[in-house]
Motif scaffolding. Structure first.
Motif, short mmCIF file in Angstrom:
data_model
loop_
_atom_site.label_atom_id
_atom_site.label_comp_id
_atom_site.label_asym_id
_atom_site.label_seq_id
_atom_site.Cartn_x
_atom_site.Cartn_y
_atom_site.Cartn_z
N MET A 1 1.61 -3.28 0.74
CA MET A 1 2.60 -2.37 1.30
C MET A 1 3.29 -3.00 2.50
SD MET A 1 0.98 1.44 1.22
CE MET A 1 0.22 2.08 -0.25
N VAL A 2 4.50 -2.52 2.80
CA VAL A 2 5.20 -3.02 3.97
C VAL A 2 4.51 -2.51 5.21
CG1 VAL A 2 7.40 -3.16 2.75
CG2 VAL A 2 6.80 -1.06 3.93
N ALA A 3 4.79 -3.19 6.34
CA ALA A 3 4.16 -2.82 7.60
C ALA A 3 4.48 -1.37 7.93
CB ALA A 3 4.67 -3.74 8.71
N GLY A 4 3.46 -0.60 8.31
CA GLY A 4 3.65 0.79 8.69
C GLY A 4 3.47 1.77 7.55
N THR A 5 3.57 1.31 6.29
CA THR A 5 3.45 2.21 5.16
C THR A 5 2.05 2.78 5.05
OG1 THR A 5 5.12 0.91 4.00
CG2 THR A 5 3.86 2.46 2.69
N ALA A 6 1.04 1.99 5.39
CA ALA A 6 -0.35 2.47 5.33
C ALA A 6 -0.54 3.67 6.24
CB ALA A 6 -1.31 1.35 5.70
N ASP A 7 0.05 3.63 7.43
CA ASP A 7 -0.06 4.76 8.36
C ASP A 7 0.65 5.99 7.81
OD1 ASP A 7 -1.48 3.18 10.11
OD2 ASP A 7 0.28 2.62 11.30
N VAL A 8 1.81 5.77 7.19
CA VAL A 8 2.55 6.89 6.60
C VAL A 8 1.73 7.51 5.48
CG1 VAL A 8 4.64 7.54 5.32
CG2 VAL A 8 4.79 5.91 7.21
N ARG A 9 1.12 6.67 4.67
CA ARG A 9 0.29 7.17 3.56
C ARG A 9 -0.89 7.97 4.08
NH1 ARG A 9 -1.89 3.69 -1.68
NH2 ARG A 9 -2.95 5.43 -2.69
N ALA A 10 -1.53 7.48 5.12
CA ALA A 10 -2.70 8.17 5.68
C ALA A 10 -2.36 9.54 6.24
CB ALA A 10 -3.33 7.30 6.77
N ALA A 11 -1.09 9.72 6.64
CA ALA A 11 -0.67 10.99 7.23
C ALA A 11 -0.18 12.00 6.21
CB ALA A 11 0.43 10.73 8.26
N LEU A 12 -0.14 11.64 4.93
CA LEU A 12 0.34 12.57 3.92
C LEU A 12 -0.63 13.74 3.76
CD1 LEU A 12 1.44 10.12 1.05
CD2 LEU A 12 2.95 11.45 2.55
N PRO A 13 -0.10 14.94 3.45
CA PRO A 13 -0.99 16.06 3.12
C PRO A 13 -1.92 15.70 1.98
CG PRO A 13 1.27 16.83 3.42
CD PRO A 13 1.33 15.32 3.44
N ALA A 14 -3.13 16.23 2.00
CA ALA A 14 -4.15 15.85 1.03
C ALA A 14 -3.69 15.98 -0.43
CB ALA A 14 -5.43 16.66 1.27
N PRO A 15 -3.03 17.06 -0.83
CA PRO A 15 -2.60 17.15 -2.24
C PRO A 15 -1.62 16.04 -2.65
CG PRO A 15 -2.55 19.31 -1.22
CD PRO A 15 -2.74 18.31 -0.11
N LEU A 16 -0.73 15.67 -1.74
CA LEU A 16 0.22 14.59 -2.03
C LEU A 16 -0.51 13.24 -2.10
CD1 LEU A 16 3.32 15.54 0.17
CD2 LEU A 16 2.78 16.20 -2.18
N ALA A 17 -1.45 13.04 -1.19
CA ALA A 17 -2.22 11.79 -1.18
C ALA A 17 -3.04 11.65 -2.47
CB ALA A 17 -3.13 11.75 0.04
N GLU A 18 -3.60 12.75 -2.94
CA GLU A 18 -4.40 12.71 -4.17
C GLU A 18 -3.52 12.38 -5.37
OE1 GLU A 18 -6.36 16.45 -4.44
OE2 GLU A 18 -7.56 16.15 -2.62
N ALA A 19 -2.34 12.98 -5.43
CA ALA A 19 -1.42 12.68 -6.52
C ALA A 19 -1.00 11.21 -6.49
CB ALA A 19 -0.20 13.59 -6.45
N LEU A 20 -0.73 10.70 -5.31
CA LEU A 20 -0.34 9.30 -5.16
C LEU A 20 -1.45 8.38 -5.63
CD1 LEU A 20 1.65 7.15 -4.08
CD2 LEU A 20 0.52 7.37 -1.85
N ALA A 21 -2.70 8.70 -5.28
CA ALA A 21 -3.82 7.87 -5.70
C ALA A 21 -3.95 7.87 -7.22
CB ALA A 21 -5.12 8.38 -5.06
N GLY A 22 -3.73 9.01 -7.85
CA GLY A 22 -3.78 9.08 -9.31
C GLY A 22 -2.68 8.26 -9.96
N TYR A 23 -1.50 8.31 -9.36
CA TYR A 23 -0.36 7.54 -9.88
C TYR A 23 -0.63 6.05 -9.75
CZ TYR A 23 4.41 5.67 -10.12
OH TYR A 23 5.54 4.95 -10.44
N GLU A 24 -1.18 5.64 -8.62
CA GLU A 24 -1.49 4.22 -8.41
C GLU A 24 -2.52 3.74 -9.43
OE1 GLU A 24 -2.45 1.26 -4.65
OE2 GLU A 24 -3.17 3.32 -4.58
N GLU A 25 -3.51 4.56 -9.69
CA GLU A 25 -4.53 4.20 -10.68
C GLU A 25 -3.90 4.08 -12.07
OE1 GLU A 25 -7.97 3.17 -12.54
OE2 GLU A 25 -7.52 3.22 -10.39
#
Length: 311
Positions: free
Chosen positions: A1-25
Motif C-alpha cells: 500500500m502507499v504511505a499512509g494507507t495502512a493508517d486509513v485502513r486501520a481507522a475504517l469502521p469494523a463492518p467496512l474493514a471486514e468487507a475489505l478483508a474478505g475482498y482482499e482474500e
C-alpha cells in the motif's frame, strides 16, 4: 500500500474493514492476481471506503452510486489524471461486483458507474538500428554479469516478454532445441514464446560460463542470477536496459517495457498478423494489441512526411 494507507485502513469502521478483508482474500485466493495488482486494487478500495465513512456510511450497503461518483469527482479536483480516474472506477466496480456476488449488498451499484476512458498514448519505440545497438551493447562480455546482461537484453527484445516474466524464468523453462520459452504471464496463464539465434548464443554463453560462476545455495532453478547468486531482481534488469539504451545514439529513454513495445512494432512491421502478435505478447484482448497498429501508422506517416516530395 502507499504511505499512509495502512493508517486509513486501520481507522475504517469494523463492518467496512471486514468487507475489505474478505475482498482482499478473494483477490488473492480466487482470482490469483499478482501481489502488485492486489495491492493496487486494495489501496483504491481503502480510499473509497474512507470516503464512504467520511460521508457517514458505516456499512457496505451504504455505498451508493452518488458516493462512487463523488469519490471520483473528489479525485479529479485533486488533479487525478483520466487514467487514474479510470483505474479508480475499475477498482470500485470490481469491489461492488464482489459485494453483490457475496450477498453483502442486494445490488451492484457500480454497474451504473461511468468513468472517462484513459487517453492511450503511443509508446516510445526504438528504430531497428537502435534496437540492434541496444541488444548488442553487451556483446563480447566475458565477466558473468556481462554475460547475464546480454541474455537480459536479447531475450527482452527477441521475445517481447515482460520483465517480470523474464526474471521469473527457470532454466527448465528454456527449450533450447526448439528455441522456445515457457512463460508464466498475467493471471498465471502459460504460453510458449520463440526467440532467435542471437538470443540462443547469449543463453549458451551464460549457462556455460556465466551462471556457474554466480550460482550458489540460494540460486534454485532461476535462469538469471544477481551477483550474489539469488534470482535476478526486476529492478536490476531495468537498470541493465536503461544503461544499454542510454548508450545507443538517439534512442528514446525506455526501459524493458519499451523493448517489448519495440519488439511488437518491429514484428508487426515485418508482416506478422495482429493475432500472432497478441499471442506473442500474452494479451488477453486483441484491443490491447491494436495500439501497435497505431504505432506503425504513426511511424509510416513520419517517414512519408520526411521522404515524399509532396508530403
Amino acid at each position: 500500500m502507499v504511505a499512509g494507507t495502512a493508517d486509513v485502513r486501520a481507522a475504517l469502521p469494523a463492518p467496512l474493514a471486514e468487507a475489505l478483508a474478505g475482498y482482499e482474500e478473494h483477490l488473492l485466493a480466487q482470482r490469483d492476481l499478482s501481489a502488485h495488482t492486489v495491492r493496487g486494487y486494495v489501496t483504491d478500495v481503502v480510499m473509497l471506503l474512507d470516503h464512504l465513512a467520511r460521508r457517514g456510511g458505516g456499512q457496505v450497503h451504504d455505498l451508493d452510486l452518488a458516493t462512487l461518483r463523488s469519490w471520483l469527482a473528489q479525485g479529479r479536483t485533486r488533479g487525478h489524471s483520466r487514467a487514474t480516474t479510470a483505474r479508480h472506477a475499475a477498482a470500485a466496480r470490481s469491489f461492488t461486483g464482489w459485494l453483490r456476488r457475496s450477498g453483502l449488498t442486494p445490488d451492484d451499484v457500480g454497474q451504473r458507474l461511468v468513468s472517462p476512458k484513459a487517453h492511450r498514448t503511443l509508446p516510445d519505440v526504438l528504430a531497428p538500428d537502435q534496437a540492434r545497438a541496444v541488444v548488442e551493447s553487451a556483446a563480447g562480455a566475458e565477466e558473468p554479469a556481462g554475460l547475464r546482461d546480454a541474455v537480459v537484453l536479447e531475450l527482452l527484445y527477441a521475445s517481447g516478454i515482460r520483465v517480470s516474466e523474464l526474471v521469473g524464468l527457470d532454466v527448465d523453462d528454456v527449450d533450447r532445441s526448439r528455441r522456445l520459452l515457457r512463460v508464466l504471464g498475467k493471471g498465471r496463464k502459460e504460453r510458449s514464446v520463440p526467440y532467435g539465434v542471437p538470443a540462443e548464443q547469449a543463453i549458451d554463453a551464460w549457462l556455460t560460463r556465466g551462471r556457474p560462476a554466480l550460482a550458489g545455495p540460494d540460486s534454485g532453478p532461476a535462469l538469471l542470477l544477481g551477483v550474489r547468486g539469488h534470482r535476478l531482481d526486476a529492478r536490476e534488469a531495468r537498470r541493465v536496459v536503461h544503461r544499454a539504451v542510454a548508450a545507443a545514439p538517439g534512442a528514446p529513454d525506455i526501459g524493458p517495457h519499451g523493448l517489448r513495445h519495440s519488439a511488437a512494432t518491429h514484428v508487426l512491421e515485418g508482416g506478422a498478423d495482429l493475432r500472432s502478435v497478441q499471442e506473442l505478447l500474452g494479451h488477453a484482448s486483441l484491443a490491447t494489441t491494436q495500439i501497435y497498429t497505431h504505432v506503425t501508422v504513426e511511424r509510416l506517416r513520419a517517414v512519408h512526411a520526411q521522404a515524399h516530395p509532396r508530403a
